[in-house]
Design an enzyme around this catalytic site. Structure first.
Site, PDB file in Angstrom:
ATOM      1  N   ASP A  43      55.067  32.505  54.485  1.00 52.55           N
ATOM      2  CA  ASP A  43      54.555  31.170  54.179  1.00 52.55           C
ATOM      3  C   ASP A  43      53.415  31.310  53.178  1.00 52.55           C
ATOM      4  O   ASP A  43      52.555  32.193  53.332  1.00 52.55           O
ATOM      5  CB  ASP A  43      54.019  30.486  55.436  1.00 52.55           C
ATOM      6  CG  ASP A  43      55.119  29.937  56.334  1.00 52.55           C
ATOM      7  OD1 ASP A  43      56.298  30.214  56.070  1.00 52.55           O
ATOM      8  OD2 ASP A  43      54.783  29.244  57.306  1.00 52.55           O
ATOM      9  N   ARG A  46      52.019  24.217  37.761  1.00 58.21           N
ATOM     10  CA  ARG A  46      52.407  25.595  38.069  1.00 58.21           C
ATOM     11  C   ARG A  46      53.915  25.718  37.862  1.00 58.21           C
ATOM     12  O   ARG A  46      54.685  24.996  38.469  1.00 58.21           O
ATOM     13  CB  ARG A  46      52.044  25.950  39.513  1.00 58.21           C
ATOM     14  CG  ARG A  46      50.556  25.872  39.823  1.00 58.21           C
ATOM     15  CD  ARG A  46      50.291  26.182  41.296  1.00 58.21           C
ATOM     16  NE  ARG A  46      48.921  25.949  41.679  1.00 58.21           N
ATOM     17  CZ  ARG A  46      47.990  26.902  41.773  1.00 58.21           C
ATOM     18  NH1 ARG A  46      48.289  28.146  41.496  1.00 58.21           N
ATOM     19  NH2 ARG A  46      46.763  26.595  42.128  1.00 58.21           N
ATOM     20  N   HIS A  84      58.735  29.010  37.753  1.00 61.20           N
ATOM     21  CA  HIS A  84      58.821  30.391  38.206  1.00 61.20           C
ATOM     22  C   HIS A  84      60.082  30.669  39.020  1.00 61.20           C
ATOM     23  O   HIS A  84      60.637  29.783  39.657  1.00 61.20           O
ATOM     24  CB  HIS A  84      57.612  30.725  39.091  1.00 61.20           C
ATOM     25  CG  HIS A  84      56.295  30.429  38.457  1.00 61.20           C
ATOM     26  ND1 HIS A  84      55.230  29.922  39.160  1.00 61.20           N
ATOM     27  CD2 HIS A  84      55.862  30.544  37.176  1.00 61.20           C
ATOM     28  CE1 HIS A  84      54.192  29.763  38.355  1.00 61.20           C
ATOM     29  NE2 HIS A  84      54.555  30.125  37.136  1.00 61.20           N
ATOM     30  N   LYS A 111      63.245  28.664  48.814  1.00 70.59           N
ATOM     31  CA  LYS A 111      61.968  28.096  49.232  1.00 70.59           C
ATOM     32  C   LYS A 111      62.183  26.753  49.916  1.00 70.59           C
ATOM     33  O   LYS A 111      63.050  25.983  49.529  1.00 70.59           O
ATOM     34  CB  LYS A 111      61.054  27.873  48.017  1.00 70.59           C
ATOM     35  CG  LYS A 111      60.678  29.138  47.282  1.00 70.59           C
ATOM     36  CD  LYS A 111      59.867  28.808  46.050  1.00 70.59           C
ATOM     37  CE  LYS A 111      59.502  30.064  45.290  1.00 70.59           C
ATOM     38  NZ  LYS A 111      58.791  29.748  44.030  1.00 70.59           N
ATOM     39  N   HIS A 153      61.292  27.032  39.554  1.00 74.34           N
ATOM     40  CA  HIS A 153      60.561  26.021  40.324  1.00 74.34           C
ATOM     41  C   HIS A 153      59.151  25.838  39.778  1.00 74.34           C
ATOM     42  O   HIS A 153      58.498  26.798  39.362  1.00 74.34           O
ATOM     43  CB  HIS A 153      60.492  26.464  41.799  1.00 74.34           C
ATOM     44  CG  HIS A 153      59.601  25.592  42.625  1.00 74.34           C
ATOM     45  ND1 HIS A 153      58.374  26.022  43.096  1.00 74.34           N
ATOM     46  CD2 HIS A 153      59.739  24.314  43.050  1.00 74.34           C
ATOM     47  CE1 HIS A 153      57.817  25.050  43.788  1.00 74.34           C
ATOM     48  NE2 HIS A 153      58.622  24.004  43.772  1.00 74.34           N
ATOM     49  N   TYR A 189      54.686  26.372  51.154  1.00 73.19           N
ATOM     50  CA  TYR A 189      56.109  26.686  51.070  1.00 73.19           C
ATOM     51  C   TYR A 189      56.467  27.949  51.842  1.00 73.19           C
ATOM     52  O   TYR A 189      55.677  28.871  51.965  1.00 73.19           O
ATOM     53  CB  TYR A 189      56.596  26.777  49.627  1.00 73.19           C
ATOM     54  CG  TYR A 189      55.869  27.741  48.720  1.00 73.19           C
ATOM     55  CD1 TYR A 189      56.448  28.946  48.340  1.00 73.19           C
ATOM     56  CD2 TYR A 189      54.618  27.422  48.195  1.00 73.19           C
ATOM     57  CE1 TYR A 189      55.807  29.814  47.474  1.00 73.19           C
ATOM     58  CE2 TYR A 189      53.962  28.278  47.342  1.00 73.19           C
ATOM     59  CZ  TYR A 189      54.560  29.477  46.974  1.00 73.19           C
ATOM     60  OH  TYR A 189      53.914  30.328  46.120  1.00 73.19           O
ATOM     61  N   LYS A 247      48.934  32.779  32.231  1.00 76.88           N
ATOM     62  CA  LYS A 247      50.299  33.291  32.290  1.00 76.88           C
ATOM     63  C   LYS A 247      51.331  32.206  31.995  1.00 76.88           C
ATOM     64  O   LYS A 247      52.332  32.451  31.333  1.00 76.88           O
ATOM     65  CB  LYS A 247      50.540  33.911  33.669  1.00 76.88           C
ATOM     66  CG  LYS A 247      51.848  34.624  33.827  1.00 76.88           C
ATOM     67  CD  LYS A 247      51.890  35.498  35.068  1.00 76.88           C
ATOM     68  CE  LYS A 247      51.730  34.688  36.327  1.00 76.88           C
ATOM     69  NZ  LYS A 247      51.955  35.504  37.533  1.00 76.88           N
ATOM     70  N   ASP A 248      51.087  30.990  32.483  1.00 77.69           N
ATOM     71  CA  ASP A 248      52.066  29.914  32.320  1.00 77.69           C
ATOM     72  C   ASP A 248      52.086  29.317  30.914  1.00 77.69           C
ATOM     73  O   ASP A 248      52.902  28.437  30.634  1.00 77.69           O
ATOM     74  CB  ASP A 248      51.835  28.810  33.363  1.00 77.69           C
ATOM     75  CG  ASP A 248      52.385  29.176  34.735  1.00 77.69           C
ATOM     76  OD1 ASP A 248      53.161  30.139  34.824  1.00 77.69           O
ATOM     77  OD2 ASP A 248      52.037  28.489  35.711  1.00 77.69           O
TER      78      ASP A 248
END
Length: 193
Positions: free
Chosen positions: A47, A58, A61, A71, A118, A131, A168-169
């Site tokens: 979790d 976000r 990924h 997920k 996602h 999640y 990173k994104d």
């Protein structure tokens, strides 16, 4: 628990039955028995929880096999736009995406099987996002697609100037630039005929 199939095979919206009274509320957020019977058999092993402020985006990924993850996502507090993109080679909906608003008020959830990228954007002042995953995180298996891929043309429901990304994104490839490691008819999807 209400189970709602979507126009992309495998993506399931779940609405738990909520019991309200003067004291507050109660609901069963997850039952392996019910999930196995009504969605599919999944062995969740981890979790995760994040807290983000308005404008945080976000994604998008995924983890590559053999560490791919299904997920079950939900929002404890606040509101997010949750997005899943089908990246399963051979899927009739390859490259299509689905978005659903998840909120602490509705307590709705989205099940995302392996083979999807996602991400989510935070629509409220802050959001607590939780999640369940059916595989452990392995940094070496990380994959991602650009959140602003023009081919996908996702409406994140945020003004562009309000979007907050991790470093990173900001540097992920477009969907057309990746070789998807997922196969729609592979053993990962035994319920697909």
């Amino acid at each position: 628990m209400q189970i709602q199939k979507t126009n992309i095979e495998g993506l399931i919206v779940i609405q738990p039955r909520i019991f309200l009274d003067a004291r507050g509320y109660f609901f069963e957020s997850y039952s392996k028995k019910v999930f196995d019977e009504q969605v599919r058999t999944v062995n969740f092993v981890q979790d995760n929880e994040s807290k983000s402020s308005f404008g945080v985006l976000r994604g998008l990924h995924f983890q590559k096999p053999p560490y791919a993850q299904s997920k079950l996502v939900r929002v404890i507090h606040g509101r997010v736009l949750d997005v899943a993109v089908d990246i399963r080679k051979g899927s009739p909906t390859y490259g299509q995406w689905m978005a659903v608003e998840l909120s602490g008020e509705k307590q709705n959830q989205l099940f995302i099987p392996r083979g999807f990228a996602h991400g989510f954007s935070v629509l409220s002042d802050e959001a607590v996002f939780q999640y369940k995953c059916d595989n452990f995180y392995h940094p070496e298996s990380e994959g991602a697609i650009a959140w602003d891929d023009p081919q996908l043309n996702i409406d994140w429901q945020l003004p562009k100037e309000s979007i907050i990304l991790s470093q990173k994104d900001t540097h992920h490839p477009l969907l057309a630039e990746i070789e998807s490691p997922f196969d729609y008819r592979a053993d990962l999807y035994p319920d697909v005929k």
